[in-house]
Design a protein around this motif. Structure first.
Motif, PDB file in Angstrom:
ATOM      1  N   GLN A  62      91.900  13.682  -0.236  1.00 58.69           N
ATOM      2  CA  GLN A  62      92.459  13.291   1.057  1.00 58.69           C
ATOM      3  C   GLN A  62      92.949  11.843   1.019  1.00 58.69           C
ATOM      4  N   PHE A  63      92.143  10.956   0.444  1.00 58.56           N
ATOM      5  CA  PHE A  63      92.513   9.537   0.361  1.00 58.56           C
ATOM      6  C   PHE A  63      93.760   9.362  -0.501  1.00 58.56           C
ATOM      7  N   LYS A  93      96.837  10.641   1.389  1.00 59.08           N
ATOM      8  CA  LYS A  93      97.182   9.823   2.558  1.00 59.08           C
ATOM      9  C   LYS A  93      97.763   8.472   2.177  1.00 59.08           C
ATOM     10  N   TRP A  94      97.182   7.820   1.177  1.00 54.02           N
ATOM     11  CA  TRP A  94      97.543   6.442   0.876  1.00 54.02           C
ATOM     12  C   TRP A  94      98.399   6.275  -0.374  1.00 54.02           C
ATOM     13  N   ASP A 100      89.595   3.735   4.320  1.00 53.98           N
ATOM     14  CA  ASP A 100      90.589   4.384   5.165  1.00 53.98           C
ATOM     15  C   ASP A 100      90.617   3.724   6.544  1.00 53.98           C
ATOM     16  N   PHE A 101      89.442   3.494   7.114  1.00 48.84           N
ATOM     17  CA  PHE A 101      89.358   2.843   8.420  1.00 48.84           C
ATOM     18  C   PHE A 101      89.971   1.451   8.380  1.00 48.84           C
ATOM     19  N   LEU A 148      92.200   0.235   6.309  1.00 50.60           N
ATOM     20  CA  LEU A 148      93.653   0.310   6.144  1.00 50.60           C
ATOM     21  C   LEU A 148      94.338   0.760   7.431  1.00 50.60           C
ATOM     22  N   GLU A 149      93.736   1.685   8.142  1.00 51.07           N
ATOM     23  CA  GLU A 149      94.300   2.179   9.406  1.00 51.07           C
ATOM     24  C   GLU A 149      94.314   1.094  10.485  1.00 51.07           C
ATOM     25  N   HIS A 150      93.297   0.243  10.500  1.00 47.67           N
ATOM     26  CA  HIS A 150      93.109  -0.706  11.604  1.00 47.67           C
ATOM     27  C   HIS A 150      93.197  -2.167  11.160  1.00 47.67           C
ATOM     28  N   GLU A 162      94.367  -4.804  13.605  1.00 46.39           N
ATOM     29  CA  GLU A 162      93.543  -4.942  14.803  1.00 46.39           C
ATOM     30  C   GLU A 162      92.267  -5.741  14.548  1.00 46.39           C
TER      31      GLU A 162
END
Length: 76
Positions: free
Chosen positions: A5-6, A9-10, A53-54, A56-58, A61
């Protein structure tokens, strides 16, 4: 998050996944095999990928001070 999955996705390399999980390249290659010699990631490996993943996504923020603690500038 699973290595597959990683990876999907990336768009990272097996070597980058090995770095994130603190594993050897051959161990990570074993996670992607489909034969009887396949290896399986541990719960800790899955957690490392989920945390990355978290992040990289955020990333944008995350407050600057915390971001610099998580990802300190390289000392070259």
């Amino acid at each position: 998050m699973t290595p597959r999955q990683f990876y999907a996705k990336w768009g990272v390399t097996h070597e980058e996944i090995a770095f994130i999980c603190s594993r050897s390249n051959s161990t990570v290659r074993g996670w992607f095999k489909r034969d009887k010699s396949r290896r399986f990631p541990t719960a800790v490996d899955l957690r490392h990928l989920a945390v990355m993943d978290f992040l990289l996504e955020h990333f944008e923020e995350i407050p600057g001070e915390l971001r610099s603690r998580l990802c300190p500038p390289s000392q070259s």
